[in-house]
Design a protein around this motif. Structure first.
Motif, mmCIF file in Angstrom:
data_model
loop_
_atom_site.group_PDB
_atom_site.id
_atom_site.type_symbol
_atom_site.label_atom_id
_atom_site.label_comp_id
_atom_site.label_asym_id
_atom_site.label_seq_id
_atom_site.Cartn_x
_atom_site.Cartn_y
_atom_site.Cartn_z
ATOM 1 N N ARG A 130 0.622 -1.256 -0.075
ATOM 2 C CA ARG A 130 -0.025 -0.043 0.021
ATOM 3 C C ARG A 130 0.892 1.275 0.056
ATOM 4 O O ARG A 130 0.560 2.301 -0.667
ATOM 5 C CB ARG A 130 -0.938 -0.103 1.168
ATOM 6 C CG ARG A 130 -1.849 0.963 1.123
ATOM 7 C CD ARG A 130 -2.875 0.844 2.180
ATOM 8 N NE ARG A 130 -3.999 -0.062 1.526
ATOM 9 C CZ ARG A 130 -4.807 -0.953 2.170
ATOM 10 N NH1 ARG A 130 -4.874 -0.583 3.543
ATOM 11 N NH2 ARG A 130 -5.599 -1.776 1.565
ATOM 12 N N ASN A 131 1.879 1.344 0.740
ATOM 13 C CA ASN A 131 2.863 2.517 0.866
ATOM 14 C C ASN A 131 3.677 2.699 -0.463
ATOM 15 O O ASN A 131 3.721 3.744 -0.950
ATOM 16 C CB ASN A 131 3.809 2.366 1.891
ATOM 17 C CG ASN A 131 3.196 2.712 3.402
ATOM 18 O OD1 ASN A 131 2.147 3.177 3.450
ATOM 19 N ND2 ASN A 131 4.058 2.484 4.368
ATOM 20 N N ILE A 132 3.923 1.590 -1.076
ATOM 21 C CA ILE A 132 4.635 1.658 -2.358
ATOM 22 C C ILE A 132 3.803 2.073 -3.273
ATOM 23 O O ILE A 132 3.892 2.978 -4.151
ATOM 24 C CB ILE A 132 5.438 0.490 -2.623
ATOM 25 C CG1 ILE A 132 6.538 0.005 -1.515
ATOM 26 C CG2 ILE A 132 5.925 0.293 -4.204
ATOM 27 C CD1 ILE A 132 7.047 -1.211 -1.379
ATOM 28 N N ALA A 133 2.725 1.645 -3.424
ATOM 29 C CA ALA A 133 1.666 1.889 -4.419
ATOM 30 C C ALA A 133 1.189 3.316 -4.255
ATOM 31 O O ALA A 133 1.177 4.251 -5.171
ATOM 32 C CB ALA A 133 0.324 0.933 -4.549
ATOM 33 N N SER A 134 1.074 3.791 -2.875
ATOM 34 C CA SER A 134 0.713 5.264 -2.579
ATOM 35 C C SER A 134 1.880 6.115 -3.188
ATOM 36 O O SER A 134 1.531 7.139 -3.613
ATOM 37 C CB SER A 134 0.522 5.490 -1.522
ATOM 38 O OG SER A 134 0.272 6.643 -1.092
ATOM 39 N N LYS A 135 3.073 5.667 -2.797
ATOM 40 C CA LYS A 135 4.291 6.608 -3.678
ATOM 41 C C LYS A 135 4.323 6.685 -5.051
ATOM 42 O O LYS A 135 4.559 7.817 -5.857
ATOM 43 C CB LYS A 135 5.508 5.735 -3.157
ATOM 44 C CG LYS A 135 6.684 6.804 -3.318
ATOM 45 C CD LYS A 135 6.721 8.048 -2.631
ATOM 46 C CE LYS A 135 7.244 7.794 -1.256
ATOM 47 N NZ LYS A 135 7.243 9.282 -0.765
ATOM 48 N N MET A 136 3.360 5.803 -5.887
ATOM 49 C CA MET A 136 3.447 5.794 -7.161
ATOM 50 C C MET A 136 2.107 6.418 -7.816
ATOM 51 O O MET A 136 1.802 6.431 -9.014
ATOM 52 C CB MET A 136 3.498 4.213 -8.030
ATOM 53 C CG MET A 136 5.005 3.607 -7.490
ATOM 54 S SD MET A 136 5.051 2.039 -8.387
ATOM 55 C CE MET A 136 3.663 1.006 -7.488
ATOM 56 N N LYS A 137 1.391 6.587 -6.895
ATOM 57 C CA LYS A 137 0.119 7.211 -7.043
ATOM 58 C C LYS A 137 -0.912 6.081 -7.870
ATOM 59 O O LYS A 137 -1.306 6.493 -8.932
ATOM 60 C CB LYS A 137 0.056 8.400 -7.891
ATOM 61 C CG LYS A 137 0.288 9.534 -6.857
ATOM 62 C CD LYS A 137 0.445 10.726 -7.625
ATOM 63 C CE LYS A 137 1.432 11.993 -6.734
ATOM 64 N NZ LYS A 137 2.002 11.859 -5.767
ATOM 65 N N SER A 138 -0.846 4.873 -7.460
ATOM 66 C CA SER A 138 -1.603 3.804 -8.115
ATOM 67 C C SER A 138 -2.003 2.922 -7.095
ATOM 68 O O SER A 138 -2.022 2.897 -5.885
ATOM 69 C CB SER A 138 -0.656 3.010 -9.121
ATOM 70 O OG SER A 138 0.149 2.135 -8.145
ATOM 71 N N SER A 139 -2.790 1.938 -7.414
ATOM 72 C CA SER A 139 -3.453 0.800 -6.702
ATOM 73 C C SER A 139 -2.146 -0.275 -6.604
ATOM 74 O O SER A 139 -0.915 -0.026 -7.071
ATOM 75 C CB SER A 139 -4.445 0.059 -7.369
ATOM 76 O OG SER A 139 -3.933 -0.966 -8.451
ATOM 77 N N THR A 140 -2.236 -1.147 -5.689
ATOM 78 C CA THR A 140 -1.064 -2.145 -5.315
ATOM 79 C C THR A 140 -0.888 -3.183 -6.660
ATOM 80 O O THR A 140 -0.084 -3.871 -6.663
ATOM 81 C CB THR A 140 -1.607 -3.214 -4.235
ATOM 82 O OG1 THR A 140 -2.680 -3.763 -4.361
ATOM 83 C CG2 THR A 140 -1.467 -2.112 -3.105
ATOM 84 N N GLN A 141 -2.121 -3.396 -7.579
ATOM 85 C CA GLN A 141 -2.228 -4.237 -8.586
ATOM 86 C C GLN A 141 -0.801 -4.308 -9.370
ATOM 87 O O GLN A 141 -0.337 -5.475 -9.697
ATOM 88 C CB GLN A 141 -3.383 -4.112 -9.552
ATOM 89 C CG GLN A 141 -3.424 -5.308 -10.387
ATOM 90 C CD GLN A 141 -4.615 -4.809 -11.596
ATOM 91 O OE1 GLN A 141 -5.147 -3.424 -11.825
ATOM 92 N NE2 GLN A 141 -4.992 -5.829 -12.312
ATOM 93 N N PRO A 142 -0.268 -3.058 -9.776
ATOM 94 C CA PRO A 142 1.105 -3.358 -10.715
ATOM 95 C C PRO A 142 2.103 -4.046 -9.912
ATOM 96 O O PRO A 142 3.006 -4.822 -10.551
ATOM 97 C CB PRO A 142 1.513 -1.825 -10.679
ATOM 98 C CG PRO A 142 0.221 -1.185 -10.877
ATOM 99 C CD PRO A 142 -0.734 -1.892 -9.564
ATOM 100 N N ILE A 143 2.180 -3.834 -8.615
ATOM 101 C CA ILE A 143 3.066 -4.554 -7.853
ATOM 102 C C ILE A 143 3.230 -6.103 -7.780
ATOM 103 O O ILE A 143 4.018 -6.839 -8.045
ATOM 104 C CB ILE A 143 3.081 -4.070 -6.335
ATOM 105 C CG1 ILE A 143 3.460 -2.735 -5.987
ATOM 106 C CG2 ILE A 143 3.940 -4.920 -5.410
ATOM 107 C CD1 ILE A 143 3.192 -1.982 -4.804
ATOM 108 N N TYR A 144 1.764 -6.444 -7.775
ATOM 109 C CA TYR A 144 1.592 -7.987 -7.738
ATOM 110 C C TYR A 144 1.586 -8.414 -9.167
ATOM 111 O O TYR A 144 1.711 -9.717 -9.466
ATOM 112 C CB TYR A 144 0.150 -8.318 -7.059
ATOM 113 C CG TYR A 144 0.426 -7.913 -5.497
ATOM 114 C CD1 TYR A 144 1.470 -8.845 -4.697
ATOM 115 C CD2 TYR A 144 -0.081 -6.734 -5.003
ATOM 116 C CE1 TYR A 144 1.552 -8.855 -3.571
ATOM 117 C CE2 TYR A 144 0.120 -6.620 -3.578
ATOM 118 C CZ TYR A 144 0.905 -7.429 -2.958
ATOM 119 O OH TYR A 144 1.327 -7.436 -1.526
#
Length: 189
Positions: free
Chosen positions: A31-45
């Motif tokens: 969530r924190n990493i996605a927030s830094k990218m201004k996105s959802s967590t989906q791209p991470i996974y």
């Protein structure tokens, strides 16, 4: 028509670096990493099967950064002393990242211990002081240097001490000569 991937592995790793450099590993969440990218967590996974795989990729990036941009600077002409001086300078410039990587207890701690030992051995091969010493003596020298370096770095980042480069070189010369005279003490990692 399929949507084009806009958040890449590099974006995710850069965001991870920013999060860890500002919040430490306590902020290492999808969530924190996605927030830094201004996105959802989906791209991470989509890019990493889980957070452990992201953590491993992050540590690979960190090792490359430390090896190529931090620890390779020549300062004093002695590769072992330069390694320590660069470590202290890194701690001064990137306080939170230093604490996250080298002080906090996290899953990558052992990886960084091994990385530090490997860097020390590489540098020791170029140092006159450590020519012809055994692997056991090199391990002892690494631990003595690492303890000294971490003490200097921690005290410098907390601004409790303000050693000059010359003062640190003097301290490190004393430590290295002392270790060379008495290479039998051992500390386990």
């Amino acid at each position: 028509m399929a949507r084009r991937k806009t958040i890449t592995r590099e974006h995710i790793l850069n965001a991870t670096h920013e999060v860890v450099a500002t919040e430490g590993f306590s902020g290492f969440t999808a969530r924190n990493i996605a927030s830094k990218m201004k996105s959802s967590t989906q791209p991470i996974y989509l890019e990493f099967k889980n957070m452990e795989e992201l953590r491993e990729a992050f540590f690979e990036e960190v090792e490359d950064y430390l090896r190529n941009e931090v620890f390779n600077k020549e300062v004093s002409g002695d590769p072992i002393i330069d390694l320590t001086l660069n470590y202290v300078e890194f701690a001064r410039k990137e306080k939170m990242l230093f604490r996250a990587l080298f002080v906090e207890d996290h899953a990558g701690g052992q990886l960084l211990n091994e990385f530090g030992l490997k860097m020390f051995i590489e540098k020791a091969k170029d140092s006159e002081l450590y020519q012809g010493v055994s692997d056991e003596e090199l391990n002892t020298a690494f631990l003595g240097n690492w303890i000294t370096a971490t003490g200097l770095a921690s005290l410098a980042t907390s601004e409790r001490i303000h050693p000059t480069t010359e003062e640190m070189v003097s301290i490190l010369n004393i430590v290295n000569k002392s270790i060379k005279r008495n290479p039998t003490f051992t500390i386990t990692m």
